[in-house]
Design a protein around this motif. Structure first.
Motif, PDB file in Angstrom:
ATOM      1  N   ARG A  32     -12.036  25.344  -9.831  1.00 28.08           N
ATOM      2  CA  ARG A  32     -13.285  25.386  -9.731  1.00 28.08           C
ATOM      3  C   ARG A  32     -13.261  26.206 -10.830  1.00 28.08           C
ATOM      4  O   ARG A  32     -14.950  26.208 -11.038  1.00 28.08           O
ATOM      5  CB  ARG A  32     -13.851  26.140  -8.178  1.00 28.08           C
ATOM      6  CG  ARG A  32     -13.767  25.268  -7.440  1.00 28.08           C
ATOM      7  CD  ARG A  32     -14.261  25.515  -5.494  1.00 28.08           C
ATOM      8  NE  ARG A  32     -14.708  24.899  -4.897  1.00 28.08           N
ATOM      9  CZ  ARG A  32     -14.039  24.416  -4.045  1.00 28.08           C
ATOM     10  NH1 ARG A  32     -12.583  25.091  -3.535  1.00 28.08           N
ATOM     11  NH2 ARG A  32     -13.504  23.126  -2.948  1.00 28.08           N
ATOM     12  N   GLU A 214     -18.868  24.014  -6.710  1.00 26.74           N
ATOM     13  CA  GLU A 214     -18.974  22.899  -5.047  1.00 26.74           C
ATOM     14  C   GLU A 214     -18.166  23.307  -3.834  1.00 26.74           C
ATOM     15  O   GLU A 214     -17.000  23.563  -3.862  1.00 26.74           O
ATOM     16  CB  GLU A 214     -19.194  21.460  -5.131  1.00 26.74           C
ATOM     17  CG  GLU A 214     -20.039  20.792  -5.988  1.00 26.74           C
ATOM     18  CD  GLU A 214     -21.822  20.376  -6.369  1.00 26.74           C
ATOM     19  OE1 GLU A 214     -22.417  21.339  -5.679  1.00 26.74           O
ATOM     20  OE2 GLU A 214     -22.308  21.066  -7.698  1.00 26.74           O
ATOM     21  N   PHE A 215     -18.797  23.612  -2.749  1.00 33.34           N
ATOM     22  CA  PHE A 215     -17.771  23.923  -1.688  1.00 33.34           C
ATOM     23  C   PHE A 215     -19.140  23.122  -0.431  1.00 33.34           C
ATOM     24  O   PHE A 215     -20.136  22.691  -0.393  1.00 33.34           O
ATOM     25  CB  PHE A 215     -18.034  25.551  -1.299  1.00 33.34           C
ATOM     26  CG  PHE A 215     -16.831  26.143  -1.622  1.00 33.34           C
ATOM     27  CD1 PHE A 215     -15.883  25.630  -1.210  1.00 33.34           C
ATOM     28  CD2 PHE A 215     -17.305  26.981  -2.704  1.00 33.34           C
ATOM     29  CE1 PHE A 215     -14.295  26.748  -1.403  1.00 33.34           C
ATOM     30  CE2 PHE A 215     -16.270  27.473  -3.036  1.00 33.34           C
ATOM     31  CZ  PHE A 215     -14.979  27.357  -2.097  1.00 33.34           C
ATOM     32  N   ALA A 216     -17.709  22.383   0.377  1.00 31.57           N
ATOM     33  CA  ALA A 216     -18.637  21.195   1.149  1.00 31.57           C
ATOM     34  C   ALA A 216     -19.711  21.453   2.063  1.00 31.57           C
ATOM     35  O   ALA A 216     -20.398  20.928   2.760  1.00 31.57           O
ATOM     36  CB  ALA A 216     -17.042  20.346   2.012  1.00 31.57           C
ATOM     37  N   ASP A 217     -18.909  22.629   2.555  1.00 31.06           N
ATOM     38  CA  ASP A 217     -19.767  24.097   4.100  1.00 31.06           C
ATOM     39  C   ASP A 217     -19.247  24.975   3.952  1.00 31.06           C
ATOM     40  O   ASP A 217     -18.937  25.769   3.190  1.00 31.06           O
ATOM     41  CB  ASP A 217     -19.237  22.830   5.244  1.00 31.06           C
ATOM     42  CG  ASP A 217     -17.819  23.200   5.717  1.00 31.06           C
ATOM     43  OD1 ASP A 217     -17.068  23.482   5.023  1.00 31.06           O
ATOM     44  OD2 ASP A 217     -16.981  22.281   6.143  1.00 31.06           O
ATOM     45  N   SER A 220     -15.957  26.532   4.483  1.00 29.63           N
ATOM     46  CA  SER A 220     -14.468  26.124   3.343  1.00 29.63           C
ATOM     47  C   SER A 220     -14.703  26.897   2.520  1.00 29.63           C
ATOM     48  O   SER A 220     -14.018  27.999   1.857  1.00 29.63           O
ATOM     49  CB  SER A 220     -14.614  24.877   3.594  1.00 29.63           C
ATOM     50  OG  SER A 220     -16.295  24.433   2.806  1.00 29.63           O
ATOM     51  N   TYR A 250     -26.986  30.678   1.652  1.00 27.90           N
ATOM     52  CA  TYR A 250     -27.441  28.744   2.307  1.00 27.90           C
ATOM     53  C   TYR A 250     -28.597  28.774   3.067  1.00 27.90           C
ATOM     54  O   TYR A 250     -29.017  29.085   4.339  1.00 27.90           O
ATOM     55  CB  TYR A 250     -26.064  28.679   3.565  1.00 27.90           C
ATOM     56  CG  TYR A 250     -25.432  29.251   2.351  1.00 27.90           C
ATOM     57  CD1 TYR A 250     -24.600  27.471   2.833  1.00 27.90           C
ATOM     58  CD2 TYR A 250     -24.458  29.482   2.390  1.00 27.90           C
ATOM     59  CE1 TYR A 250     -23.291  26.980   2.201  1.00 27.90           C
ATOM     60  CE2 TYR A 250     -23.089  28.864   1.302  1.00 27.90           C
ATOM     61  CZ  TYR A 250     -22.465  27.616   1.863  1.00 27.90           C
ATOM     62  OH  TYR A 250     -21.774  27.279   0.778  1.00 27.90           O
ATOM     63  N   ASP A 254     -26.679  25.576   6.412  1.00 29.78           N
ATOM     64  CA  ASP A 254     -25.052  24.433   6.114  1.00 29.78           C
ATOM     65  C   ASP A 254     -25.012  23.878   5.853  1.00 29.78           C
ATOM     66  O   ASP A 254     -26.067  22.443   5.530  1.00 29.78           O
ATOM     67  CB  ASP A 254     -24.206  24.517   7.590  1.00 29.78           C
ATOM     68  CG  ASP A 254     -22.235  24.629   7.190  1.00 29.78           C
ATOM     69  OD1 ASP A 254     -22.515  24.326   6.078  1.00 29.78           O
ATOM     70  OD2 ASP A 254     -22.236  24.647   8.218  1.00 29.78           O
ATOM     71  N   GLY A 255     -24.092  22.990   4.937  1.00 28.12           N
ATOM     72  CA  GLY A 255     -23.746  21.659   4.155  1.00 28.12           C
ATOM     73  C   GLY A 255     -23.566  21.617   2.853  1.00 28.12           C
ATOM     74  O   GLY A 255     -22.577  22.894   2.279  1.00 28.12           O
ATOM     75  N   PRO A 256     -22.777  20.394   1.867  1.00 28.56           N
ATOM     76  CA  PRO A 256     -22.362  20.803   0.835  1.00 28.56           C
ATOM     77  C   PRO A 256     -23.371  21.895  -0.379  1.00 28.56           C
ATOM     78  O   PRO A 256     -24.231  21.788  -0.034  1.00 28.56           O
ATOM     79  CB  PRO A 256     -22.339  19.674   0.005  1.00 28.56           C
ATOM     80  CG  PRO A 256     -23.336  19.083   1.537  1.00 28.56           C
ATOM     81  CD  PRO A 256     -23.414  19.199   2.698  1.00 28.56           C
ATOM     82  N   HIS A 257     -22.648  22.668  -1.042  1.00 27.67           N
ATOM     83  CA  HIS A 257     -23.457  23.564  -1.609  1.00 27.67           C
ATOM     84  C   HIS A 257     -23.210  23.691  -3.428  1.00 27.67           C
ATOM     85  O   HIS A 257     -21.748  24.376  -3.574  1.00 27.67           O
ATOM     86  CB  HIS A 257     -23.692  25.038  -0.723  1.00 27.67           C
ATOM     87  CG  HIS A 257     -24.422  25.683  -1.778  1.00 27.67           C
ATOM     88  ND1 HIS A 257     -26.063  25.918  -1.444  1.00 27.67           N
ATOM     89  CD2 HIS A 257     -24.134  27.315  -2.909  1.00 27.67           C
ATOM     90  CE1 HIS A 257     -26.405  27.209  -2.229  1.00 27.67           C
ATOM     91  NE2 HIS A 257     -25.112  27.965  -2.518  1.00 27.67           N
ATOM     92  N   HIS A 258     -23.916  23.660  -4.157  1.00 28.39           N
ATOM     93  CA  HIS A 258     -24.011  24.037  -5.384  1.00 28.39           C
ATOM     94  C   HIS A 258     -24.152  25.823  -5.683  1.00 28.39           C
ATOM     95  O   HIS A 258     -24.940  26.171  -5.069  1.00 28.39           O
ATOM     96  CB  HIS A 258     -24.558  22.795  -6.107  1.00 28.39           C
ATOM     97  CG  HIS A 258     -24.424  23.725  -7.805  1.00 28.39           C
ATOM     98  ND1 HIS A 258     -23.562  23.202  -8.488  1.00 28.39           N
ATOM     99  CD2 HIS A 258     -24.986  24.310  -8.542  1.00 28.39           C
ATOM    100  CE1 HIS A 258     -23.285  23.402 -10.014  1.00 28.39           C
ATOM    101  NE2 HIS A 258     -24.329  24.303  -9.819  1.00 28.39           N
TER     102      HIS A 258
END
Length: 279
Positions: A32, A214-217, A220, A250, A254-258
């Motif tokens: 990353r 990015e992180f998927a959630d 992580s 967030y 929750d969820g994918p986050h840039h």
């Protein structure tokens, strides 16, 4: 400046943190941060045959890329305070067959190299954690050859840099470090460090560029960015820290986050031979 006891306590604390995070840094963080590494190297304008110092090499990504840039006729010395990180860096260097690169234990305040050793000194996302940056500025100036370049990448403040907002929010629950002025946003205002570099003989400026990853959630991201530093917290404290980070970073759940990460590049040059001799 800090006293010797403070420095020793802070160094031991930092070594413990970096040793603890070394494996997850390799698996989750390295890739990353590659754009920042590449931008650091690009600003140094490395050429074949040059000698490079990598301060705070971590798992060795910048050292590897620098070694490829300078070629077999050049050389790279990669230093870090963390034996755990250095072990991973050595594995990277060995597996890549980079005979022009050596890995050493060392800090920015006490660089294990002779005077005038390097054409370029690089530090990718490591200067924020240097305990005594005044001493580091003197050491960087000492090991740079006349006309040599210094390039360091550091995070901007939490308003512009989501990773800083994330880590600062979580860090409020983990307690203060043993010495002030160390942390992910400690060079968001780099003016003081530029003055320290100037006093050591390096004229420097700042450039800013925005990157992201990015992180998927949330889980992580938490494990990668805050898991080690908050591991000692009680279950209730850890949950409070997670709730605070979720609210700050967030807001949509929750969820994918840039992660938007504004990065500052400190770019300096040692005086050329004529200038140095004149002084």
């Amino acid at each position: 400046m800090t006293d010797k006891n403070q420095e020793e306590a802070a160094l031991a604390w930092q070594v413990g943190v970096w040793n603890g995070i070394s494996d997850i840094y390799l698996s989750e963080i390295d890739r990353r941060f590659i754009p920042v590494v590449e931008a650091t190297i690009a600003r140094a304008a490395l050429t074949v045959g040059e000698s490079v110092l990598d301060i705070g090499t971590g798992t060795g990504t910048l050292a590897q890329r620098s070694a490829e840039a300078v070629g077999p006729s050049g050389g790279v010395v990669a230093i870090d305070i963390s034996p755990g990180m250095l072990e991973l860096a050595q594995q990277r260097i060995t597996s890549g067959g980079l005979d022009n690169t050596s890995v050493r234990e060392g800090s920015a305040e006490n660089i294990p190299a002779e005077d005038d050793s390097f054409d370029a000194v690089l530090a990718s996302l490591s200067m924020m954690y240097v305990i005594d940056r005044e001493a580091a500025a003197r050491e960087i100036a000492r090991v740079l050859r006349p006309g040599g370049r210094f390039v360091a990448s550091v995070w901007a403040g939490p308003e512009e840099c989501d990773i800083v907002l994330f880590q600062q929010t979580a860090g409020r629950f983990a307690g203060s470090p043993p010495v002030p002025g160390v942390g992910p946003a400690s060079l968001a205002d780099a003016g003081g460090f530029l003055l320290q570099l100037e006093a050591a003989g390096i004229q420097a400026r700042i450039e800013t560029q925005e990157f992201g990853f990015e992180f998927a959630d949330f889980a992580s991201a938490w494990d990668a960015l805050a898991g080690v530093t908050t591991a000692h917290l009680s279950a209730n404290q850890r949950q409070e820290a997670k709730d605070a980070v979720m609210t700050a970073v967030y807001p949509d759940g929750d969820g994918p986050h840039h992660f938007r990460n504004s990065t500052q590049f400190i770019i300096g040059e040692s005086p050329g031979r004529g200038t140095a001799d004149a002084n």
